[in-house]
Structure formats: C-alpha cells, structure tokens
Design an enzyme around this catalytic site. Structure first.
Site, PDB file in Angstrom:
ATOM      1  N   ARG A  61       0.813  -1.210   0.000  1.00 41.97           N
ATOM      2  CA  ARG A  61       0.000   0.000   0.000  1.00 41.97           C
ATOM      3  C   ARG A  61       0.846   1.260   0.000  1.00 41.97           C
ATOM      4  O   ARG A  61       1.731   1.420   0.836  1.00 41.97           O
ATOM      5  CB  ARG A  61      -0.897   0.030   1.251  1.00 41.97           C
ATOM      6  CG  ARG A  61      -1.474  -1.308   1.621  1.00 41.97           C
ATOM      7  CD  ARG A  61      -2.146  -1.271   2.986  1.00 41.97           C
ATOM      8  NE  ARG A  61      -3.250  -0.327   3.039  1.00 41.97           N
ATOM      9  CZ  ARG A  61      -3.896  -0.019   4.158  1.00 41.97           C
ATOM     10  NH1 ARG A  61      -3.522  -0.576   5.310  1.00 41.97           N
ATOM     11  NH2 ARG A  61      -4.894   0.835   4.134  1.00 41.97           N
ATOM     12  N   GLY A 117      -6.599   7.858  -3.331  1.00 42.79           N
ATOM     13  CA  GLY A 117      -6.788   7.288  -4.661  1.00 42.79           C
ATOM     14  C   GLY A 117      -5.797   7.746  -5.714  1.00 42.79           C
ATOM     15  O   GLY A 117      -5.930   7.398  -6.880  1.00 42.79           O
ATOM     16  N   ARG A 134      -7.040   8.109   9.739  1.00 44.27           N
ATOM     17  CA  ARG A 134      -6.407   9.404   9.483  1.00 44.27           C
ATOM     18  C   ARG A 134      -7.395  10.490   9.866  1.00 44.27           C
ATOM     19  O   ARG A 134      -8.598  10.225   9.990  1.00 44.27           O
ATOM     20  CB  ARG A 134      -6.010   9.546   8.017  1.00 44.27           C
ATOM     21  CG  ARG A 134      -7.193   9.466   7.073  1.00 44.27           C
ATOM     22  CD  ARG A 134      -6.770   9.682   5.626  1.00 44.27           C
ATOM     23  NE  ARG A 134      -7.885   9.437   4.729  1.00 44.27           N
ATOM     24  CZ  ARG A 134      -7.801   8.754   3.593  1.00 44.27           C
ATOM     25  NH1 ARG A 134      -6.667   8.237   3.192  1.00 44.27           N
ATOM     26  NH2 ARG A 134      -8.862   8.589   2.833  1.00 44.27           N
ATOM     27  N   HIS A 183     -15.111   7.937  -4.671  1.00 48.06           N
ATOM     28  CA  HIS A 183     -14.016   8.804  -5.111  1.00 48.06           C
ATOM     29  C   HIS A 183     -14.506  10.235  -5.360  1.00 48.06           C
ATOM     30  O   HIS A 183     -13.942  11.199  -4.872  1.00 48.06           O
ATOM     31  CB  HIS A 183     -13.402   8.225  -6.392  1.00 48.06           C
ATOM     32  CG  HIS A 183     -12.354   9.100  -7.000  1.00 48.06           C
ATOM     33  ND1 HIS A 183     -12.634   9.997  -8.000  1.00 48.06           N
ATOM     34  CD2 HIS A 183     -11.060   9.260  -6.694  1.00 48.06           C
ATOM     35  CE1 HIS A 183     -11.531  10.647  -8.313  1.00 48.06           C
ATOM     36  NE2 HIS A 183     -10.558  10.221  -7.540  1.00 48.06           N
ATOM     37  N   ARG A 242     -10.088  56.275  -1.656  1.00 53.19           N
ATOM     38  CA  ARG A 242      -9.052  56.546  -2.650  1.00 53.19           C
ATOM     39  C   ARG A 242      -9.580  57.529  -3.690  1.00 53.19           C
ATOM     40  O   ARG A 242     -10.692  57.358  -4.186  1.00 53.19           O
ATOM     41  CB  ARG A 242      -8.640  55.239  -3.333  1.00 53.19           C
ATOM     42  CG  ARG A 242      -7.634  55.433  -4.446  1.00 53.19           C
ATOM     43  CD  ARG A 242      -7.212  54.129  -5.060  1.00 53.19           C
ATOM     44  NE  ARG A 242      -8.256  53.560  -5.911  1.00 53.19           N
ATOM     45  CZ  ARG A 242      -8.158  52.369  -6.491  1.00 53.19           C
ATOM     46  NH1 ARG A 242      -7.099  51.609  -6.286  1.00 53.19           N
ATOM     47  NH2 ARG A 242      -9.131  51.921  -7.264  1.00 53.19           N
ATOM     48  N   GLU A 261       2.289  51.513  -4.560  1.00 56.35           N
ATOM     49  CA  GLU A 261       2.027  50.506  -5.585  1.00 56.35           C
ATOM     50  C   GLU A 261       2.991  50.609  -6.751  1.00 56.35           C
ATOM     51  O   GLU A 261       2.788  49.971  -7.786  1.00 56.35           O
ATOM     52  CB  GLU A 261       0.569  50.590  -6.047  1.00 56.35           C
ATOM     53  CG  GLU A 261       0.117  51.972  -6.407  1.00 56.35           C
ATOM     54  CD  GLU A 261      -1.403  52.080  -6.572  1.00 56.35           C
ATOM     55  OE1 GLU A 261      -2.047  51.058  -6.832  1.00 56.35           O
ATOM     56  OE2 GLU A 261      -1.924  53.198  -6.447  1.00 56.35           O
ATOM     57  N   SER A 275      -0.929  52.421   2.298  1.00 62.89           N
ATOM     58  CA  SER A 275      -1.665  51.194   2.035  1.00 62.89           C
ATOM     59  C   SER A 275      -1.011  50.562   0.813  1.00 62.89           C
ATOM     60  O   SER A 275      -0.919  51.191  -0.243  1.00 62.89           O
ATOM     61  CB  SER A 275      -3.129  51.519   1.768  1.00 62.89           C
ATOM     62  OG  SER A 275      -3.811  50.334   1.444  1.00 62.89           O
ATOM     63  N   GLY A 286      -0.885  48.747  -2.291  1.00 63.49           N
ATOM     64  CA  GLY A 286      -1.798  48.270  -3.338  1.00 63.49           C
ATOM     65  C   GLY A 286      -1.109  47.119  -4.031  1.00 63.49           C
ATOM     66  O   GLY A 286      -0.419  47.290  -5.029  1.00 63.49           O
ATOM     67  N   ASP A 326      -1.398  46.303  -8.037  1.00 61.65           N
ATOM     68  CA  ASP A 326      -0.545  47.087  -8.927  1.00 61.65           C
ATOM     69  C   ASP A 326       0.927  46.892  -8.593  1.00 61.65           C
ATOM     70  O   ASP A 326       1.769  46.844  -9.485  1.00 61.65           O
ATOM     71  CB  ASP A 326      -0.907  48.577  -8.845  1.00 61.65           C
ATOM     72  CG  ASP A 326      -1.939  48.943  -9.902  1.00 61.65           C
ATOM     73  OD1 ASP A 326      -1.829  48.406 -11.023  1.00 61.65           O
ATOM     74  OD2 ASP A 326      -2.839  49.740  -9.608  1.00 61.65           O
ATOM     75  N   CYS A 352      -4.117  46.402   0.696  1.00 63.89           N
ATOM     76  CA  CYS A 352      -5.495  46.406   0.217  1.00 63.89           C
ATOM     77  C   CYS A 352      -5.662  45.707  -1.120  1.00 63.89           C
ATOM     78  O   CYS A 352      -6.641  45.900  -1.811  1.00 63.89           O
ATOM     79  CB  CYS A 352      -6.021  47.837   0.132  1.00 63.89           C
ATOM     80  SG  CYS A 352      -5.138  48.825  -1.074  1.00 63.89           S
ATOM     81  N   TYR A 363      -2.808  46.236   9.389  1.00 63.95           N
ATOM     82  CA  TYR A 363      -4.048  45.583   8.988  1.00 63.95           C
ATOM     83  C   TYR A 363      -3.960  45.048   7.565  1.00 63.95           C
ATOM     84  O   TYR A 363      -3.068  45.430   6.801  1.00 63.95           O
ATOM     85  CB  TYR A 363      -5.237  46.537   9.094  1.00 63.95           C
ATOM     86  CG  TYR A 363      -5.195  47.673   8.102  1.00 63.95           C
ATOM     87  CD1 TYR A 363      -5.746  47.525   6.825  1.00 63.95           C
ATOM     88  CD2 TYR A 363      -4.609  48.898   8.427  1.00 63.95           C
ATOM     89  CE1 TYR A 363      -5.687  48.552   5.907  1.00 63.95           C
ATOM     90  CE2 TYR A 363      -4.557  49.928   7.505  1.00 63.95           C
ATOM     91  CZ  TYR A 363      -5.087  49.757   6.252  1.00 63.95           C
ATOM     92  OH  TYR A 363      -5.022  50.760   5.321  1.00 63.95           O
TER      93      TYR A 363
END
Ligand code: ADP
Ligand code: MG
Ligand code: MG
Length: 876
Positions: free
Chosen positions: A93, A102, A338, A454, A616, A743, A762, A764, A767, A829, A849
């Site tokens: 096995r 499988g 398992r 399966h 923005r 960015e 922030s 980006g 971009d 973001c 954040y």
C-alpha cells in the site's frame, strides 16, 4: 552500516509522518494502542527518495530488509509467503506524508500463484481463493505492468453473461478459475510478459510500482492542486491480508467518526458485505450505511467493537477520524485511520463541538480550521423560496450550489472549464483519472457510488459542490444523453446541482448568499481574541460596507470612488467631465457629480459609524469611462449638444497605448486638481453631514499611484485646503488623515521621503505586483498558468503575495516609512489581503491591517489569528 529502510508496525514511531507517511505512522500508532491491526511493515519515504534519485533502483540493503520484514510477518501469522498450504498473502500500500486519496496505487492479495491458490482454496473456500487470485492479476497488471483494466472488466462481464449472473460474487469457483486463465493471457498479450508466479518477484514489482506511482500524472496534478511538495516521496506499507470477502459474515467498510459534510456527531460511513478493499469506494455496488450493521447478527459483536475503537481513536488523535476496516468471519480488523477530510461547515462545527466536549482548547480549534475552508460556508445556496424543476435527487456529497453545462469527459471539462465556461462533470462514477476535469468543473455529479466514493471524497476536499449516487440518471456516454424518468438531457444542457440536499435541477436556479452565524461566529470570536492584525474590507458601496461589517470588518481599507461613476446616468456626467475642453466646463460637470459622490460617501460613513474609511481618489485611466460604441457616443453628443465627430476625435485623442502605466492615479489629480478638489469636498461635506447626525466619521483620504513625494505633496495640499474650507463653512470639526498607496517600486524605495507627507501607507499589492514583475495582470493569463505548472513561479503572484520580490519592497517601504514617521499606519489592500499565506506574511512584517473583499473577511480573521498563534500542520 546500511540505513534502516524498513520498520515494522510495532517498531515505527507513530508521530513520524515524514518518514513513515501518514498511513504507516497511523498503522504503527494503532498497533502501539493494541488495536487489531494485521501485522506488517513500512518501507520508509527515505527509501522511496533514494529509489527515485537513483534512477528507480532499490538502494543498498533495502531488499534484504524487506525479506526480513516478510519473515517477521510469516512468523507472526504462522503462514508462508508463497507457501503451498495456508499461504501468507499481503497488501502493498502506498502512503505519503499527506494523504492523496486514490492518487497512488495499492495491490492486494500478493503472494498468490497457481500453487498457493490451491492451498488457499483448501484452507478457506475455492470460490474465494480464485476470486482473490483474479483480483491480484487484475490489480498487478494495471499497476505494475500498465495493462488497461478495461480488458479485464470486459472479460469479467462476458463471464457473468455466460453464467447468467449479475454480481461478481455470484460467479462460481470454476468460472473464476477460467477467468484467471483468461486474465493471464491478457497480461501476456498486452504486457508482453507473463504474470510473475514467484511471489517475491510480485513483491519486488509491486514495491517498484508504488514508489514510481509517486510521479504518475494524477498524483502530480493532485499535489499541484493541494500544494504538496513534489520531493517528499511515498512510503510503502506491506501488510498481511485480511479478507472481507469470505462470505456473509465478512465485510469491508469506510467510516468517519463524525459526519464529514456537516460535522454532526455519530459514526458516519458505509460497508459492503462479502467484499474486498476498493469495492466500497469504487462505487461498484451501493454499500449499506453503518447504522445497518447493528441489525445484522453476524456483525453485532464487530459493530460494538468498532464503535469503541472509533471513540478511542477520536480521543487519542483528538480529531475526527476517517477509518478503513475489514471484518473477516465476524472479526474486526483496522486497516487505516487518518484525520478525516471535511467540508468547511464540518470543520467549523467539529472544532467548536470538540471544545465543548473538552477534547481540544479554543486555541487549538482556531489553529485547526483551514481558513480557505470558510469560503465554502459562504457558498451560494439554492434560494429556498424558489421551487426548482428537480430532475432527480442523489446523495448530498459536498455542499454548495452550482450551475453549468453537462459535460461527460474529464478532458473536455478541463478544456472548457479553463476557458471560463461553467460546466458540470457528469459521470456514471469518477476515478482518479478524472481528477483534472473535476478541478476545472463547477461541480461533479455521478450516477453511482456512496458518500465515500471517489467523487465525493475528492470534491469535498476541493470544496466543490458534488452529488453522487444519483441512480435515476441513465447516462449514455456514446449518445451523449441522460434519461431521467422519461426525460432526456443532452450534453451541453444546463443543470444546477445542490450539494447540500442532493438535488439535481433543470436549468439555472437562483441562489442566495448564506449567512455566517452559529459555530462560525463562535470560532471567529475566539480567533479575534488572538490576532494582532486588523482586518478591514474593500467596499465601494453602502451595501458592501454593511456586508463587510457583518462579516467582522473593522473598517474599510479601500473605497474605490470610480466604481460609483459607472451606475445609471452618472456615467454621462463623468463623460462630460472627461471630455471637457476647459477648466470651466470641467467644473460644471464636476458640480453635477459632487452631490452624487457626497451621498454615496454619507451612506458608507453611516454604515461604518465609528470605524475608519479609507477613500481613494480617482484612479483608473480615463479612457475606461469613455463611450465605446457609436450609440454611446451619439447619446453623449446629444447631451453635450455637439457632433458625433467631435466626440470621436476627443475619444481618439485620449487613447493610450498602455493605459495601465498611463494617465491614471494621482496623475489625473495633478493634471486636473479640480477633480481631487470635488472629491475632497464630497468627502468632507458628507463627513460634516453625518457628524451632525451623531455619526462618528473617520475618513482617511488616500492618493493612488504616487511615484514621487512631490505628487503627494501637491495632492495633499488640495485636500487640506478643501478640508479647511468645509470645516470653516460648516463650523463642524472633522478629524481626518491623508496617506498614499504604495504601488510603484519607486514609491517603495523612496518611502522615507513620502512618509513626510503621509500618515498612512496602504500597499496596493495588485498594482505593486504588476509593476514589480513588469507584467499586466489582464494579459498574464496567456503565460502565467504555464509558469506555475512548470515551477518557474511557485505560485500565482496575483493570488499569493510574492514574498521575495514584492514582499521585499513592502518590507523596505515599511522600514523606511517608519524611520521617518514611527507611528505611520501600514496596511495592504490588494486581493492578497484575503489570502491566508499572504496574511501570514503581513503579520510577520508587522503591518497594522489587511483589507480584503467583504466575503473574505472571515478568512482573513482566522488567518490572522493563525499567523499570531502558529497553525498546526494539517493534512492537505
Ligand atoms: P488508499 O490509500 O487508496 O485508500 P489503501 O492502501 O488504503 O489505499 O488500500 C486500498 C484498499 O485496500 C482499502 O480499502 C484498504 O482497506 C484495502 N486494504 C489494504 N490493505 C489491506 C489488507 N492488508 N487487508 C485487507 N484489505 C486491505
Ligand atoms: Mg485507504
Ligand atoms: Mg492601484
């Protein structure tokens, strides 16, 4: 000293999954616990790696150790491998570190040949012995000699017809003996070599094949999909056979200790009387639910023992188990355990329930649930208010509703699915060869097979809607049609399936978004106690904002103002603004836009009362707003009282060769400060309006696509001036901050300068990924998938943040930004804000954040907690 390539189940360390593979480690652990496990040994993953590294040859000492291992089993079982009387049979096995159900191969009944089959027949019964033998030849031929199993199936069917029986086990011993002779001829004909009658040749061939199966096509595809490293190799377990096909008091089965779809407590599984190994999962006969075992006197004893063992395994592993077992003449044997694969709903419910049962801690519950799985809880459901045209009902194997065109072939499903078409893979039953088609289909539907077939197991693992065992479907591959109760469906027809109820419905059926509550809320509540990273949402409308808040967003990290301009007749005013030839004309158009923007912002501020909202300023290339069709141009010409030609000239003049790097972002506000001015006024007037109503407004104005500090300096001056004007006019104070998106690589590198004028950055990352790689996301589809398949890139950088490149720029910018302004607020973001691995990276480099789409907020909350706590290693 030669390495130790082989460890008996009673020697192996049950926690060493790296070395023994998951199956081997758990067999060792169950043996140590004193559970009834047939004896055997594990050939380590190290041996497999050595084998693969040396051109598929056994490393020194391996074969000798295998022979020793066989002697041990012979002694334990008091049987001889290849012996004439009472022969020992074994299974070989595969079992890698992460289970790949499988995907690789297993061979049963090894050790039979023309002599030992007689011995086995004498000590058991002839029908049984010949059945084992024909199965061995069939499996061995398929796995080791690459003979197409259809030839064997055809021969088997022909034999059943000859004897006038319908089920395999109705064939008498004599017919099976004839079948064995026929099978051997097929092998000789198709493989160009006879079936090996020396059991040790069989063993050697089987080991070689299982090692090699690590690199078969479907195993590689599965590893790519589940992100399992390709260099782990598989272990091989050689184990004494036990027989579920010894008559009415024998059976084989697969069961979960809880329901893997819903998480409900109680044994959930299926068994087949008088059957062997794969019969249950292959969906050849439809199995019985476990509960029925209690009603059969032959099995009452075994069933009681099974329940005890299941409870014990759960206590021991402290997680839901997925076990395989066989009952031989009423005696229970455990063949595998398992941690069970489960749906997102089950994952959350089981984790929360287990905390209640005192089995695990809250922290463990948080660590255990895979964030991406929460996505499934957010899958659309069939609108319960709608009564769909239900064609048939099958077993609800994996929740979620999906619509698509009927496709029968996995290759076709892959091709059409990858082209962006919605298809549903419909099959009588699936096998591992269909895996790639399942990946690309919206959903999977099968006519046969149970909840552990399966199709069911694989679909649940992928979080893909799936209905199985839908017996009412009469699928005819050759004509491409399905008959259901007198109705006919054709290939390409649209159907909808509901993996939560098992329904198969005609056409496209309306769906609704589910709501997150109950255990998810509990789990996320625990997660929130442990995360450091804030989680915000990208939301452009009051409605999105409300959603985001419900999902637990702590603010808006990105509000794209331009999206507001596409709706209804706003686009007209927007076009007027863009096409204006003078500042005066432009201001006139902007004056029309101002109240619209103001009311949008007010709506968002109200929805986010008390939470920060990052807005923005205008970002996309202007041509995105231009009229494209003649009809649109005409409408605009009429509105502006000018000619179609004039409009067309203007549109041509604004055409850009490479808009992504063109006149966009803050470059617009620099060229036309009156745009920024209008937007700032809309923001502050909305803020004043809301503040007067007692709403707490925390606006953060964000300037996009800054490459140089002077751009920010100028835009900032505009915003500040307007802020002072509005505050003066209204006599209402508004606390606000101004920052920028990082960015562009140049912005990241000069972040110390930029931070002099930014209270927050922030990142980006969409971009920033485009500009760091120098590739456009919209065009990447042509080559990026190939890059990932070929391993040039490990991951799609638009899905998971590229840490070594883009991530490095983020780190540099964070460091330099903080050197200028230690309390600068940092977040991301891009799409990456909802990707668990990227969230972990953001936590590691101490951003404040992440911001992601509202539906991914729960995922980000959980991922952020796991980043802080460290996630446990999970089966993939
Ligand atoms: P997979 O990983 O694909 O489940 P397994 O190695 O578990 O493959 O084996 C396939 C099937 O054969 C399972 O149903 C298993 O229970 C059965 N099987 C494996 N070894 C034995 C054994 N020694 N005796 C009886 N059945 C076995
Ligand atoms: Mg198994
Ligand atoms: Mg951008």
């Amino acid at each position: 000293m030669v390495a130790s390539w082989v460890l008996g189940f009673d020697e192996g360390n049950g926690s060493d999954r790296d070395l023994l593979g998951g199956k081997g480690a758990n067999l060792a652990e169950m043996t140590r616990l004193g559970l009834p496990v047939p004896p055997g040994f594990t050939v380590t993953t190290e041996a497999c790696r050595a084998f693969l590294a040396s051109n598929n040859t056994f490393p020194d000492g391996l074969w000798e150790q295998v022979l020793e291992g066989m002697q041990q089993i012979e002694r334990r079982m008091d049987r001889e491998f290849g012996g004439r009387d009472n022969p020992l049979l074994v299974s070989v096995r595969s079992g890698a570190k992460f289970s790949m159900p499988g995907m690789m191969d297993t061979i049963l009944n090894l050790g039979l040949n023309d002599e030992s089959v007689e011995g086995l027949a004498a000590s058991t019964d002839a029908r049984f012995a010949w059945d084992c033998y024909r199965r061995l030849i069939q499996m061995y031929a398929k796995v080791v000699l690459n003979v197409d199993s259809d030839h064997f199936e055809d021969a088997l069917d022909a034999m059943k017809r000859r004897d006038g029986v319908t089920l395999d086990y109705e064939l008498p011993a004599g017919s099976l003996r004839d079948l064995v002779a026929e099978f051997k001829q097929i092998v000789e004909r198709d493989a160009g070599q006879p079936f090996p009658t020396d059991p040790y040749d069989q063993l050697r061939g089987a080991l070689t094949a299982v090692f090699s199966s690590w690199n078969n096509r479907r195993a590689i595809a599965y590893r790519n999909q589940s992100r399992i490293p390709h260099d782990l190799g598989t272990a091989v377990n050689v184990q004494s056979m036990v027989f579920g096909n010894l008559g009415a008091d024998s059976a084989t089965g697969v069961a979960f200790t809880r329901n893997p779809s819903t998480g409900e407590t109680g044994i959930f599984g299926e068994f087949l009387v008088n059957a062997q190994g794969e019969d249950v999962v292959a969906g050849v006969r439809t199995p019985l639910p476990m509960a029925e075992m209690a009603t059969l006197p032959e099995f009452t004893q075994a069933y009681a023992e099974f329940n005890e063992i299941a409870a014990r395994l759960e206590q021991h592993y402290r997680d839901m188990q997925d076990v395989e077992f066989t009952i031989q003449n009423g005696r229970l044997f455990m063949l595998q355990t398992r941690n069970g694969k489960r749906t997102g709903q089950a994952a959350v419910n089981v984790a929360v329930d287990m905390v209640g049962e005192g089995l695990i801690s809250e922290i463990e519950a948080v660590q255990r649930v895979e964030p991406a799985q929460l996505d499934q809880l957010l899958h659309p459901m069939i609108d319960p208010a709608y009564s769909p045209d239900v064609l048939a009902v099958g077993l609800p194997a994996s929740p979620g509703a999906a619509t698509g065109a009927i496709v029968y072939d996995a290759d076709e499903a892959k091709r059409r699915g990858d082209d962006g078409e919605r298809v549903i893979l419909v099959r009588i039953e699936t096998s591992p060869e269909d895996f790639h088609g399942m990946v690309s289909a919206q959903a999977v539907l099968t006519a046969r097979g149970g909840m552990t077939s399966h199709a069911a197991v694989v679909a649940r693992g992928m979080g893909k809607p799936c209905v199985v065992g839908c017996g009412a479907l009469e699928i005819d591959y050759s004509s491409g049609t399905i008959q259901i109760d007198g109705r006919t469906l054709n290939k390409g027809d649209f159907i909808t399936i509901d993996g939560a109820s098992g329904r198969v419905m005609h056409g496209e059926v309306p769906t609704i978004e589910p709501n997150v509550g109950g255990s998810v809320a509990t789990l996320l509540g625990w997660a929130d106690q442990h995360r450091r990273l804030g989680v915000r949402a990208n939301a452009d409308t009051p409605n999105d904002a409300m959603n985001a808040r419900e999902f637990g967003a702590e603010g808006i990290g990105l509000c794209r103002t331009e999206h507001m301009f596409f709706e209804g007749d706003r686009i007209l005013a927007m076009r007027e603004m863009i096409l204006a030839s003078t500042v005066r004309e432009r201001r006139a158009a902007l004056d029309k836009l101002l109240p619209i923007q103001q009311s949008d912002f007010a709506g968002i501020f109200r929805a986010m009362d008390g939470l920060p909202v990052t807005i923005r300023t205008l970002d996309p290339p202007l041509h995105e707003f231009l009229p494209h069709t003649e009809q649109e141009m005409n409408a605009l010409a009429t509105e502006l009282g000018t000619s179609l030609d004039a409009i067309r000239n203007k549109v041509d003049a604004l055409h850009e060769a490479n808009p992504m790097l063109g006149h966009r972002g803050c470059r617009l506000g620099i060229s036309y400060p009156e745009i920024t001015e209008m937007q700032a006024r809309a923001i502050f007037q909305a803020a004043v309006e809301c503040s007067k109503d007692g709403i707490t407004v925390i606006p953060e104005i964000m300037i996009p696509l800054v490459a140089d500090v002077k751009e920010l300096e100028r835009q900032r001056a505009v915003v500040e001036r307007v802020a002072q004007e509005v505050i003066g006019e209204s006599g209402q104070q508004v606390a606000y901050s101004i920052g920028t998106m990082i960015e562009l690589p140049r912005a990241a590198l000069t972040a110390d300068k930029i931070a002099e004028h930014a209270e927050f950055f922030s990142f980006g990352t969409n971009d920033l990924t485009q500009t760091t790689f120098g590739l456009s996301r919209d065009d990447a589809g042509r080559f990026l998938p190939f890059y990932v398949e070929e391993g040039i890139l490990e991951r799609d950088p638009f899905v998971t943040l590229d840490e070594s490149g883009v991530g490095q720029l983020i780190e540099i910018a964070s460091e330099r930004g903080r050197s200028t302004r230690p309390d600068i607020k940092l977040g991301i973001c891009g799409e990456h804000g909802g990707d668990p691995d990227s969230v972990a990276f953001c936590d590691r480099i101490s951003l404040d954040y992440v911001s992601c789409s509202p539906f991914r907020v729960p995922i980000a909350r959980l991922a952020a907690a796991q980043a802080a706590l460290g996630a446990t290693e999970r089966d993939k």
